[in-house]
Motif scaffolding. Structure first.
Motif, PDB file in Angstrom:
ATOM      1  N   GLY A  98       0.982  -1.074   0.290  1.00 36.86           N
ATOM      2  CA  GLY A  98      -0.126  -0.334   0.146  1.00 36.86           C
ATOM      3  C   GLY A  98       0.748   1.014   0.382  1.00 36.86           C
ATOM      4  O   GLY A  98       0.324   2.204   0.342  1.00 36.86           O
ATOM      5  N   LYS A  99       1.981   1.452   0.155  1.00 35.05           N
ATOM      6  CA  LYS A  99       3.006   2.398   0.207  1.00 35.05           C
ATOM      7  C   LYS A  99       4.121   2.419  -1.146  1.00 35.05           C
ATOM      8  O   LYS A  99       5.277   3.575  -0.707  1.00 35.05           O
ATOM      9  CB  LYS A  99       3.783   2.323   1.440  1.00 35.05           C
ATOM     10  N   LEU A 100       3.703   1.860  -2.112  1.00 37.89           N
ATOM     11  CA  LEU A 100       5.047   1.588  -3.234  1.00 37.89           C
ATOM     12  C   LEU A 100       4.692   3.560  -3.880  1.00 37.89           C
ATOM     13  O   LEU A 100       5.413   3.549  -3.728  1.00 37.89           O
ATOM     14  CB  LEU A 100       4.203   0.739  -4.190  1.00 37.89           C
ATOM     15  N   VAL A 101       3.411   3.576  -4.317  1.00 39.79           N
ATOM     16  CA  VAL A 101       3.614   4.959  -4.698  1.00 39.79           C
ATOM     17  C   VAL A 101       4.099   6.420  -3.768  1.00 39.79           C
ATOM     18  O   VAL A 101       5.071   6.907  -4.327  1.00 39.79           O
ATOM     19  CB  VAL A 101       1.722   5.924  -4.872  1.00 39.79           C
ATOM     20  N   SER A 102       3.780   6.147  -2.503  1.00 39.40           N
ATOM     21  CA  SER A 102       4.360   6.847  -1.318  1.00 39.40           C
ATOM     22  C   SER A 102       6.104   7.013  -1.429  1.00 39.40           C
ATOM     23  O   SER A 102       6.881   7.851  -1.549  1.00 39.40           O
ATOM     24  CB  SER A 102       4.058   6.734  -0.152  1.00 39.40           C
ATOM     25  N   TYR A 103       6.908   5.267  -1.745  1.00 39.63           N
ATOM     26  CA  TYR A 103       8.096   5.434  -2.100  1.00 39.63           C
ATOM     27  C   TYR A 103       8.716   6.039  -3.246  1.00 39.63           C
ATOM     28  O   TYR A 103       9.820   6.467  -3.802  1.00 39.63           O
ATOM     29  CB  TYR A 103       8.455   3.820  -1.817  1.00 39.63           C
TER      30      TYR A 103
END
Length: 258
Positions: free
Chosen positions: A152-157
């Motif tokens: 769920g954090k791929l876009v943030s990274y």
């Protein structure tokens, strides 16, 4: 069919060139089994892992600066800020927001990525995917493989990897990040450390910050632009189309097909 790892360098709006490289690699039936990228290379890498070529081309051929940062479209002309006396109030408001926020707001970029990056497809692709960024908080480089990125954090990274100094600082769990290109703009080591010996690297900038290779790569093919790719923030559809074509032709030439 020989398998290759693909390393995609950073370069902002010049990243359209990498889509042209992808077009040529597809036509040459070159099997890409792993991708590492930094900054825009990380963003393009995610799209390549997904395999959605047509969508990637469509996005780049219609890209404008207001899809990357929060800016009034009336201030833009062919991908660049334009200056007219009657626009002074708009420029002043933009400048004040820049000062207040500590950089340009990249909420439009986040929206664009959330609409087009399919994290579940990337995780189930069985292809290695790696990115880098730099922790301002801890003052150290961060290298991440897909299985190390929380779900769920791929876009943030991805945004953290592409956070240029002119952007509002990317923050994840109280840690602030800077564009990974300031540590290693062509992260070949991310794939070399995983044992990949056949690697294609794409360099967008004429001068890159590159880390020395930590592990020998027996077959390293480097693709560089044969012409100017425009400015780092020149998000203009016409420029993007030209860069895609150039990336395509340069890749064919690299592989002795042109």
């Amino acid at each position: 069919m020989m398998e290759y790892g693909l390393v995609l360098g950073g370069g902002g709006a010049m990243g359209s060139y990498e889509i042209g490289v992808w077009k040529a690699l597809r036509e040459l039936n070159i099997n890409i089994c792993a991708i590492a990228g930094t900054s825009v290379g990380a963003l393009n890498g995610a799209m390549i892992i997904q395999g959605d070529f047509e969508r990637a081309v469509e996005l780049w051929e219609n890209i404008t600066l207001d899809q990357i940062i929060d800016i009034d479209s009336r201030l833009l002309n062919k991908g660049l800020l334009k200056w007219k006396k009657e626009d002074f109030s708009l420029f002043f408001a933009l400048f004040m927001d820049f000062i207040k926020e500590g950089g340009f707001d990249t909420r439009p970029l986040r929206k664009l990525l959330e609409e087009n990056i399919k994290e579940d497809i990337i995780r189930s692709s069985n292809k290695e995917f790696a990115i880098n960024t730099y922790s301002i908080t801890d003052r150290e480089p961060i290298e991440l493989y897909i299985d190390q990125i929380p779900k769920g954090k791929l876009v943030s990274y991805l945004i953290a990897s592409a956070c240029l100094p002119i952007f509002k600082t990317a923050e994840i769990s109280n840690i602030k990040y800077l564009d990974g290109g300031f540590y290693d703009n062509v992260p070949i080591n991310l794939l070399a450390k995983k044992g990949y010996k056949n690697i294609i690297s794409v360099e967008l900038l004429t001068k890159n910050i590159k880390r020395p290779l930590e592990i020998d790569v027996s077959n390293l093919i480097t693709i560089k632009s044969s012409a100017n790719l425009g400015g780092l923030m020149e998000f203009d559809p016409d420029r993007a189309k030209a860069n895609i074509e150039l990336g395509y032709l340069d890749t064919l030439k690299t592989f002795k097909m042109l």
